[in-house]
Design a protein around this motif. Structure first.
Motif, PDB file in Angstrom:
ATOM      1  N   THR A  48      34.861  97.184  13.200  1.00 50.02           N
ATOM      2  CA  THR A  48      34.383  95.617  13.398  1.00 50.02           C
ATOM      3  C   THR A  48      34.765  94.993  14.259  1.00 50.02           C
ATOM      4  OG1 THR A  48      35.994  94.561  12.133  1.00 50.02           O
ATOM      5  CG2 THR A  48      34.447  95.699  10.983  1.00 50.02           C
ATOM      6  N   PRO A  49      34.364  93.715  14.811  1.00 52.61           N
ATOM      7  CA  PRO A  49      34.872  92.878  15.974  1.00 52.61           C
ATOM      8  C   PRO A  49      36.321  92.670  15.871  1.00 52.61           C
ATOM      9  CG  PRO A  49      32.563  92.177  15.252  1.00 52.61           C
ATOM     10  CD  PRO A  49      32.962  93.139  14.489  1.00 52.61           C
ATOM     11  N   GLU A  50      36.555  92.599  14.450  1.00 50.70           N
ATOM     12  CA  GLU A  50      38.053  92.268  14.236  1.00 50.70           C
ATOM     13  C   GLU A  50      39.031  93.498  14.374  1.00 50.70           C
ATOM     14  OE1 GLU A  50      35.067  89.601  13.031  1.00 50.70           O
ATOM     15  OE2 GLU A  50      35.350  91.612  12.247  1.00 50.70           O
ATOM     16  N   LEU A  51      38.591  94.582  14.566  1.00 50.91           N
ATOM     17  CA  LEU A  51      39.323  95.617  14.824  1.00 50.91           C
ATOM     18  C   LEU A  51      39.826  96.186  13.427  1.00 50.91           C
ATOM     19  CD1 LEU A  51      41.513  94.914  18.015  1.00 50.91           C
ATOM     20  CD2 LEU A  51      39.463  95.810  17.812  1.00 50.91           C
ATOM     21  N   ALA A  52      38.960  96.154  12.547  1.00 50.84           N
ATOM     22  CA  ALA A  52      39.184  96.813  11.078  1.00 50.84           C
ATOM     23  C   ALA A  52      38.275  98.145  11.243  1.00 50.84           C
ATOM     24  CB  ALA A  52      38.523  95.913  10.150  1.00 50.84           C
ATOM     25  N   MET A  53      39.153  99.080  10.537  1.00 51.18           N
ATOM     26  CA  MET A  53      38.489 100.348  10.385  1.00 51.18           C
ATOM     27  C   MET A  53      37.475  99.999   8.849  1.00 51.18           C
ATOM     28  SD  MET A  53      40.402 103.959   9.594  1.00 51.18           S
ATOM     29  CE  MET A  53      40.598 104.376  11.425  1.00 51.18           C
ATOM     30  N   ASP A  54      36.558  99.616   8.882  1.00 53.98           N
ATOM     31  CA  ASP A  54      35.695  99.302   7.631  1.00 53.98           C
ATOM     32  C   ASP A  54      34.964 100.520   7.484  1.00 53.98           C
ATOM     33  OD1 ASP A  54      34.444  97.631   5.877  1.00 53.98           O
ATOM     34  OD2 ASP A  54      32.769  97.230   7.479  1.00 53.98           O
ATOM     35  N   CYS A  55      35.515 100.966   5.821  1.00 53.56           N
ATOM     36  CA  CYS A  55      35.052 101.994   5.315  1.00 53.56           C
ATOM     37  C   CYS A  55      33.775 101.656   4.549  1.00 53.56           C
ATOM     38  CB  CYS A  55      36.153 102.732   4.478  1.00 53.56           C
ATOM     39  SG  CYS A  55      37.378 103.325   5.634  1.00 53.56           S
TER      40      CYS A  55
ATOM     41  N   LEU B 221      42.918  98.819   7.783  1.00 52.33           N
ATOM     42  CA  LEU B 221      42.068  99.968   7.227  1.00 52.33           C
ATOM     43  C   LEU B 221      41.552  98.854   5.985  1.00 52.33           C
ATOM     44  CD1 LEU B 221      40.972 102.638   6.422  1.00 52.33           C
ATOM     45  CD2 LEU B 221      43.306 103.145   5.228  1.00 52.33           C
ATOM     46  N   CYS B 222      40.214  99.023   5.727  1.00 52.82           N
ATOM     47  CA  CYS B 222      39.362  98.333   4.683  1.00 52.82           C
ATOM     48  C   CYS B 222      38.509  99.330   3.962  1.00 52.82           C
ATOM     49  CB  CYS B 222      38.467  97.174   5.243  1.00 52.82           C
ATOM     50  SG  CYS B 222      39.334  95.976   6.348  1.00 52.82           S
ATOM     51  N   PHE B 223      38.811  99.284   2.638  1.00 48.58           N
ATOM     52  CA  PHE B 223      37.861 100.073   1.612  1.00 48.58           C
ATOM     53  C   PHE B 223      37.914  99.301   0.388  1.00 48.58           C
ATOM     54  CE2 PHE B 223      42.162 101.748   1.517  1.00 48.58           C
ATOM     55  CZ  PHE B 223      42.598 101.998   0.295  1.00 48.58           C
ATOM     56  N   CYS B 224      36.882  99.670  -0.328  1.00 48.90           N
ATOM     57  CA  CYS B 224      36.629  99.325  -1.880  1.00 48.90           C
ATOM     58  C   CYS B 224      37.187 100.539  -2.695  1.00 48.90           C
ATOM     59  CB  CYS B 224      35.331  99.052  -2.136  1.00 48.90           C
ATOM     60  SG  CYS B 224      34.768  97.281  -1.560  1.00 48.90           S
TER      61      CYS B 224
END
Length: 406
Positions: free
Chosen positions: A233-240, A268-271
């Motif tokens: 993402t633009p916020e440098l998140a690894m959006d899973c 690192l972002c995940f649900c």
């Protein structure tokens, strides 16, 4: 006044135009389609998703002059419920023309669709609402909430892992990914038994084409036990968009592997299922980028109360009388005496006995799925619990989650 029915083949393009207007997406073909039926057949032959494959399950409401005012798709799925697989209809693409909103067009569609589901033996229906109160009127209730985890890359353990990772390059065989999913899904009420059209999130991982990455983890024996699909993402998140693991080793491997990208990503972002506590991955929320957020993840509805009670899993043995009020499907309204032994129903019968609990269909649906245990139910103004001890083995907390959208 509107009438509702399933669409004809030549009306399929009109649903796409209506969707385009409702959600402000471009419809490349425009409004002028000289041969709607031929256009629809081509769409079906080249179908990319369930809505096109199962176009015959589309319900539409029409004005007295024949104008299509609203529609939605009721898509057939197989859902996990209390250790079994049962038929479910996923509601998607709900659209209505602005000039016909608040006039009852969608209600007419639900009246027809729910009746059709009941008669065909569908057990549950699920949807993702734009407004929970709106769909609550049709008997749907919040269910399968999930936790969104945002983990600071610098706080994650970066230990080694015994297995290996493989980069999915688009177009490859998905059987290893499917094996991971199929090991996870039966644990949770609400999860879908996936078929061909349910793998778009993984298939869309084409690293050299769209910079979306999919990595599969195999343990030391070579067995697939975890995978992740992500985009920066633009916020440098690894959006899973997908983050699944069958055991603790796979979870540690996935988070450890993520730290190898720490030079280019901050988080690192995940649900994950709401009942899975991963807070030990963050040693200090106050001084890191880590956070957790409970996310509403759709709404469920029981279509056939008696059949759902017959298939439900109970705690121990006992007897309870459950009264349900369902304004859309009168067959579901009334009291049912449930007798169960060793966790399974022996008998579910209509009864005139005094109820141990009285619930509207929405609360009943959430409770049977495991989202509304009796200790929380007693605080709801729309529920009356007369004998908590009797209904506690019926309505208790169960693992529930869904990670498919439709």
């Amino acid at each position: 006044m509107f009438t509702a029915r399933k669409i004809r083949l030549d009306e399929l393009p009109e649903t796409r135009r209506l969707f385009s207007l409702a959600f402000e997406f471009p419809f490349p073909e425009g409004a002028d389609i000289p041969d709607p039926e031929a256009f629809a057949r081509k769409m079906i032959d080249e179908s990319r998703d369930r809505a096109e494959k199962f176009w015959e399950e589309t319900w539409a409401a029409f004005t007295e002059t024949g104008e299509m005012a609203a529609y939605f798709s009721a898509l057939p799925y197989t859902q996990y419920f209390d250790g079994q697989t049962v038929p479910m209809m996923g509601i998607g693409g709900v659209s209505s023309l602005p000039q016909h909103r608040r006039g009852g067009a969608i209600r007419r569609c639900f009246e027809g669709a729910l009746r059709d589901m009941y008669e065909r033996g569908t057990l549950f229906s699920y949807l993702y609402p734009f407004n929970e109160n709106f769909y609550g009127k049709f008997g749907y209730a919040r269910c399968c909430d999930q936790m969104l985890w945002t983990l600071d890359m610098t706080r994650l353990p970066s230990g080694d892992y015994p297995g290996t990772f493989h980069l999915y390059d688009g177009g490859e065989d998905l059987s290893a990914f499917q094996a991971v999913y199929e090991a996870c899904a039966p644990r949770y009420n609400g999860m879908i038994r996936r078929e061909e059209y349910d793998w778009a999130k993984v298939r869309d991982a084409k690293p050299f084409e769209n910079t979306r990455y999919g990595y599969l983890y195999r343990n030391r024996e070579g067995r697939p036990t975890g995978y992740m699909v992500f985009k920066k993402t633009p916020e440098l998140a690894m959006d899973c968009s997908e983050f699944l693991f069958t055991d603790r080793e796979a979870l540690d491997a996935l988070t450890g592997f993520a730290t190898r990208f720490a030079a280019y990503y901050k988080t690192l972002c995940f649900c994950a299922p709401a009942d899975l506590d991963l807070s030990y991955y963050c040693d200090n929320y106050a001084h890191s980028l880590s956070a957790r957020q409970l996310i509403t993840n759709g709404m469920t509805r029981v279509v056939n109360v008696r059949r759902a009670l017959e298939l439900a899993r109970y705690r121990g043995s006992g007897r309870a009388v459950i009264a349900v009020d369902d304004a859309m499907l009168p067959e579901n309204s009334g009291a049912f005496r449930v007798e169960f032994e060793d966790g399974k129903a022996l008998s579910v019968q209509p009864t005139a006995d005094a109820p141990d609990a009285e619930l509207p269909i929405g609360a009943f649906s959430a409770a049977l799925m495991g989202c509304l245990p009796v200790e929380q139910m007693v605080w709801r103004p729309d529920v009356a619990v007369h004998c908590p001890e009797a209904v506690a083995p019926v309505f208790y907390r169960k693992p529930n989650w869904i990670c498919n959208h439709f």
